[in-house]
Design a protein around this motif. Structure first.
Motif, PDB file in Angstrom:
ATOM      1  N   ARG A   1      19.602  -0.676  -8.707  1.00  0.00           N
ATOM      2  CA  ARG A   1      20.119  -1.607  -7.696  1.00  0.00           C
ATOM      3  C   ARG A   1      20.045  -0.992  -6.300  1.00  0.00           C
ATOM      4  NH1 ARG A   1      23.832  -1.514 -11.692  1.00  0.00           N
ATOM      5  NH2 ARG A   1      25.302  -0.403 -10.378  1.00  0.00           N
ATOM      6  N   SER A   2      20.086   0.348  -6.237  1.00  0.00           N
ATOM      7  CA  SER A   2      20.013   1.031  -4.942  1.00  0.00           C
ATOM      8  C   SER A   2      19.279   2.359  -5.110  1.00  0.00           C
ATOM      9  CB  SER A   2      21.419   1.282  -4.377  1.00  0.00           C
ATOM     10  OG  SER A   2      22.108   2.207  -5.197  1.00  0.00           O
ATOM     11  N   ALA A   3      18.724   2.846  -4.001  1.00  0.00           N
ATOM     12  CA  ALA A   3      18.014   4.120  -4.022  1.00  0.00           C
ATOM     13  C   ALA A   3      18.178   4.811  -2.675  1.00  0.00           C
ATOM     14  CB  ALA A   3      16.532   3.911  -4.321  1.00  0.00           C
ATOM     15  N   THR A   4      18.317   6.122  -2.728  1.00  0.00           N
ATOM     16  CA  THR A   4      18.344   6.925  -1.511  1.00  0.00           C
ATOM     17  C   THR A   4      17.371   8.083  -1.675  1.00  0.00           C
ATOM     18  OG1 THR A   4      20.196   8.273  -2.316  1.00  0.00           O
ATOM     19  CG2 THR A   4      20.752   6.389  -0.916  1.00  0.00           C
ATOM     20  N   ILE A   5      16.871   8.548  -0.553  1.00  0.00           N
ATOM     21  CA  ILE A   5      15.937   9.673  -0.561  1.00  0.00           C
ATOM     22  C   ILE A   5      16.409  10.701   0.453  1.00  0.00           C
ATOM     23  CG2 ILE A   5      14.409   8.505   1.086  1.00  0.00           C
ATOM     24  CD1 ILE A   5      12.070   9.942  -0.348  1.00  0.00           C
ATOM     25  N   ARG A   6      16.251  11.967   0.079  1.00  0.00           N
ATOM     26  CA  ARG A   6      16.567  13.081   0.970  1.00  0.00           C
ATOM     27  C   ARG A   6      15.333  13.986   0.984  1.00  0.00           C
ATOM     28  NH1 ARG A   6      21.793  14.979   2.713  1.00  0.00           N
ATOM     29  NH2 ARG A   6      22.745  13.456   1.342  1.00  0.00           N
ATOM     30  N   ARG A   7      14.570  13.901   2.064  1.00  0.00           N
ATOM     31  CA  ARG A   7      13.317  14.648   2.179  1.00  0.00           C
ATOM     32  C   ARG A   7      13.590  16.118   2.499  1.00  0.00           C
ATOM     33  NH1 ARG A   7      12.713   9.571   4.148  1.00  0.00           N
ATOM     34  NH2 ARG A   7      10.901   8.412   3.410  1.00  0.00           N
ATOM     35  N   ARG A   8      12.725  17.005   1.953  1.00  0.00           N
ATOM     36  CA  ARG A   8      12.912  18.447   2.125  1.00  0.00           C
ATOM     37  C   ARG A   8      11.680  19.199   2.596  1.00  0.00           C
ATOM     38  NH1 ARG A   8      18.196  18.892   2.582  1.00  0.00           N
ATOM     39  NH2 ARG A   8      19.290  18.227   0.743  1.00  0.00           N
ATOM     40  N   GLY A   9      10.609  18.518   2.914  1.00  0.00           N
ATOM     41  CA  GLY A   9       9.395  19.198   3.366  1.00  0.00           C
ATOM     42  C   GLY A   9       8.184  18.675   2.629  1.00  0.00           C
ATOM     43  N   LYS A  10       7.122  19.476   2.599  1.00  0.00           N
ATOM     44  CA  LYS A  10       5.860  19.080   1.965  1.00  0.00           C
ATOM     45  C   LYS A  10       5.444  20.135   0.947  1.00  0.00           C
ATOM     46  CE  LYS A  10       4.715  15.570   4.768  1.00  0.00           C
ATOM     47  NZ  LYS A  10       4.316  14.245   4.348  1.00  0.00           N
TER      48      LYS A  10
ATOM     49  N   ARG B   1       2.027  21.845  -1.353  1.00  0.00           N
ATOM     50  CA  ARG B   1       0.683  22.292  -0.955  1.00  0.00           C
ATOM     51  C   ARG B   1      -0.364  21.181  -1.025  1.00  0.00           C
ATOM     52  NH1 ARG B   1      -0.643  26.253  -6.055  1.00  0.00           N
ATOM     53  NH2 ARG B   1      -0.389  24.660  -7.644  1.00  0.00           N
ATOM     54  N   TYR B   2      -0.028  20.070  -1.662  1.00  0.00           N
ATOM     55  CA  TYR B   2      -0.946  18.926  -1.743  1.00  0.00           C
ATOM     56  C   TYR B   2      -0.635  17.856  -0.702  1.00  0.00           C
ATOM     57  CZ  TYR B   2      -1.852  21.171  -6.196  1.00  0.00           C
ATOM     58  OH  TYR B   2      -2.147  22.096  -7.158  1.00  0.00           O
ATOM     59  N   GLY B   3       0.333  18.128   0.168  1.00  0.00           N
ATOM     60  CA  GLY B   3       0.678  17.188   1.227  1.00  0.00           C
ATOM     61  C   GLY B   3       1.698  16.134   0.832  1.00  0.00           C
ATOM     62  N   ARG B   4       2.200  16.213  -0.414  1.00  0.00           N
ATOM     63  CA  ARG B   4       3.223  15.254  -0.828  1.00  0.00           C
ATOM     64  C   ARG B   4       4.573  15.680  -0.256  1.00  0.00           C
ATOM     65  NH1 ARG B   4       2.347  15.785  -7.187  1.00  0.00           N
ATOM     66  NH2 ARG B   4       2.526  17.931  -6.475  1.00  0.00           N
ATOM     67  N   THR B   5       5.425  14.709   0.011  1.00  0.00           N
ATOM     68  CA  THR B   5       6.767  14.990   0.483  1.00  0.00           C
ATOM     69  C   THR B   5       7.610  15.472  -0.687  1.00  0.00           C
ATOM     70  OG1 THR B   5       6.604  13.277   2.170  1.00  0.00           O
ATOM     71  CG2 THR B   5       8.813  13.993   1.577  1.00  0.00           C
ATOM     72  N   LEU B   6       8.274  16.614  -0.513  1.00  0.00           N
ATOM     73  CA  LEU B   6       9.237  17.090  -1.505  1.00  0.00           C
ATOM     74  C   LEU B   6      10.570  16.432  -1.187  1.00  0.00           C
ATOM     75  CD1 LEU B   6       8.355  20.873  -1.499  1.00  0.00           C
ATOM     76  CD2 LEU B   6       7.905  19.245  -3.336  1.00  0.00           C
TER      77      LEU B   6
ATOM     78  N   SER C   1       0.863  -1.178   0.000  1.00  0.00           N
ATOM     79  CA  SER C   1       0.000   0.000   0.000  1.00  0.00           C
ATOM     80  C   SER C   1       0.905   1.236   0.000  1.00  0.00           C
ATOM     81  CB  SER C   1      -0.912   0.002   1.226  1.00  0.00           C
ATOM     82  OG  SER C   1      -0.143   0.129   2.404  1.00  0.00           O
ATOM     83  N   VAL C   2       0.344   2.366  -0.386  1.00  0.00           N
ATOM     84  CA  VAL C   2       1.120   3.601  -0.456  1.00  0.00           C
ATOM     85  C   VAL C   2       1.432   4.082   0.948  1.00  0.00           C
ATOM     86  CG1 VAL C   2       1.135   5.990  -1.235  1.00  0.00           C
ATOM     87  CG2 VAL C   2       0.046   4.231  -2.636  1.00  0.00           C
ATOM     88  N   SER C   3       2.721   4.218   1.256  1.00  0.00           N
ATOM     89  CA  SER C   3       3.092   4.718   2.572  1.00  0.00           C
ATOM     90  C   SER C   3       3.495   6.189   2.508  1.00  0.00           C
ATOM     91  CB  SER C   3       4.218   3.887   3.182  1.00  0.00           C
ATOM     92  OG  SER C   3       5.409   4.052   2.459  1.00  0.00           O
ATOM     93  N   GLU C   4       3.925   6.656   1.316  1.00  0.00           N
ATOM     94  CA  GLU C   4       4.327   8.060   1.193  1.00  0.00           C
ATOM     95  C   GLU C   4       4.293   8.468  -0.273  1.00  0.00           C
ATOM     96  OE1 GLU C   4       7.858  10.900   2.993  1.00  0.00           O
ATOM     97  OE2 GLU C   4       8.244   8.763   2.746  1.00  0.00           O
ATOM     98  N   LYS C   5       3.749   9.660  -0.536  1.00  0.00           N
ATOM     99  CA  LYS C   5       3.718  10.216  -1.884  1.00  0.00           C
ATOM    100  C   LYS C   5       4.843  11.245  -1.999  1.00  0.00           C
ATOM    101  CE  LYS C   5      -1.203   9.459  -2.343  1.00  0.00           C
ATOM    102  NZ  LYS C   5      -2.515  10.041  -2.577  1.00  0.00           N
ATOM    103  N   ILE C   6       5.705  11.061  -2.995  1.00  0.00           N
ATOM    104  CA  ILE C   6       6.888  11.905  -3.164  1.00  0.00           C
ATOM    105  C   ILE C   6       6.756  12.729  -4.431  1.00  0.00           C
ATOM    106  CG2 ILE C   6       9.405  11.924  -3.459  1.00  0.00           C
ATOM    107  CD1 ILE C   6       8.582  10.732  -0.798  1.00  0.00           C
ATOM    108  N   ARG C   7       7.013  14.018  -4.326  1.00  0.00           N
ATOM    109  CA  ARG C   7       7.120  14.922  -5.474  1.00  0.00           C
ATOM    110  C   ARG C   7       8.592  15.238  -5.610  1.00  0.00           C
ATOM    111  NH1 ARG C   7       7.893  18.447  -8.989  1.00  0.00           N
ATOM    112  NH2 ARG C   7       6.310  19.842  -9.794  1.00  0.00           N
ATOM    113  N   LEU C   8       9.202  14.874  -6.753  1.00  0.00           N
ATOM    114  CA  LEU C   8      10.622  15.153  -6.947  1.00  0.00           C
ATOM    115  C   LEU C   8      10.867  16.652  -6.874  1.00  0.00           C
ATOM    116  CD1 LEU C   8      11.545  12.689  -9.832  1.00  0.00           C
ATOM    117  CD2 LEU C   8      11.892  12.401  -7.377  1.00  0.00           C
ATOM    118  N   GLN C   9      11.843  17.017  -6.074  1.00  0.00           N
ATOM    119  CA  GLN C   9      12.135  18.431  -5.827  1.00  0.00           C
ATOM    120  C   GLN C   9      12.915  19.028  -6.994  1.00  0.00           C
ATOM    121  OE1 GLN C   9      14.740  19.162  -2.524  1.00  0.00           O
ATOM    122  NE2 GLN C   9      13.851  21.153  -2.145  1.00  0.00           N
TER     123      GLN C   9
END
Length: 132
Positions: free
Chosen positions: A92-101, A103-108, A50-58
């Protein structure tokens, strides 16, 4: 809550530390848990798929897949989505660096696949524009 109380200060510090770690630290994720929605949106799936987080590429903007303004924009949106999906499927690998949200509540966030930033790859390939 009295802010002069050491327990209150400790609580505030812990909360700020958690926010800093969550939104600035690089986190390794399994690329198989990434689901490409369009050229600049990715969902992270949980263990039950199931979807645990919606990401918008910054810092990038790709053409809209859901409501394109023209046939040409739709073709570009499909190409951007396919490009991103191909990169994620071969990762083969992935990393994420979150920067906030947004206006639609997606993680930037910035997502890197095998060490390469997805946003930069999209821009370099001509599938997205830099956006701030």
């Amino acid at each position: 809550m009295n802010l002069a109380d050491p327990a209150a200060i400790a609580l505030v510090v812990v909360c700020l530390l958690w926010v800093w770690i969550r939104y600035s630290a690089k986190q390794t994720i399994n690329p198989r848990n990434l689901c490409v929605i369009d050229g600049d949106t990715v969902w992270i799936l949980g263990p039950d798929r199931s979807v645990s987080e919606k990401i918008r590429l910054q810092n990038v903007n790709a053409p809209e897949l859901r409501r394109p303004r023209s046939r040409r924009e739709l073709n570009k949106a499909v190409a951007a989505t396919e490009f991103l999906r191909d990169r994620v499927e071969r990762a083969r690998s992935a990393t994420i660096r979150r920067r906030g949200k947004d206006r639609y509540g997606r993680t930037l966030a910035r997502i890197a696949i095998d060490g390469s930033d997805l946003g930069h790859l999209l821009v370099r390939a001509g599938h997205a524009k830099r956006w701030t």
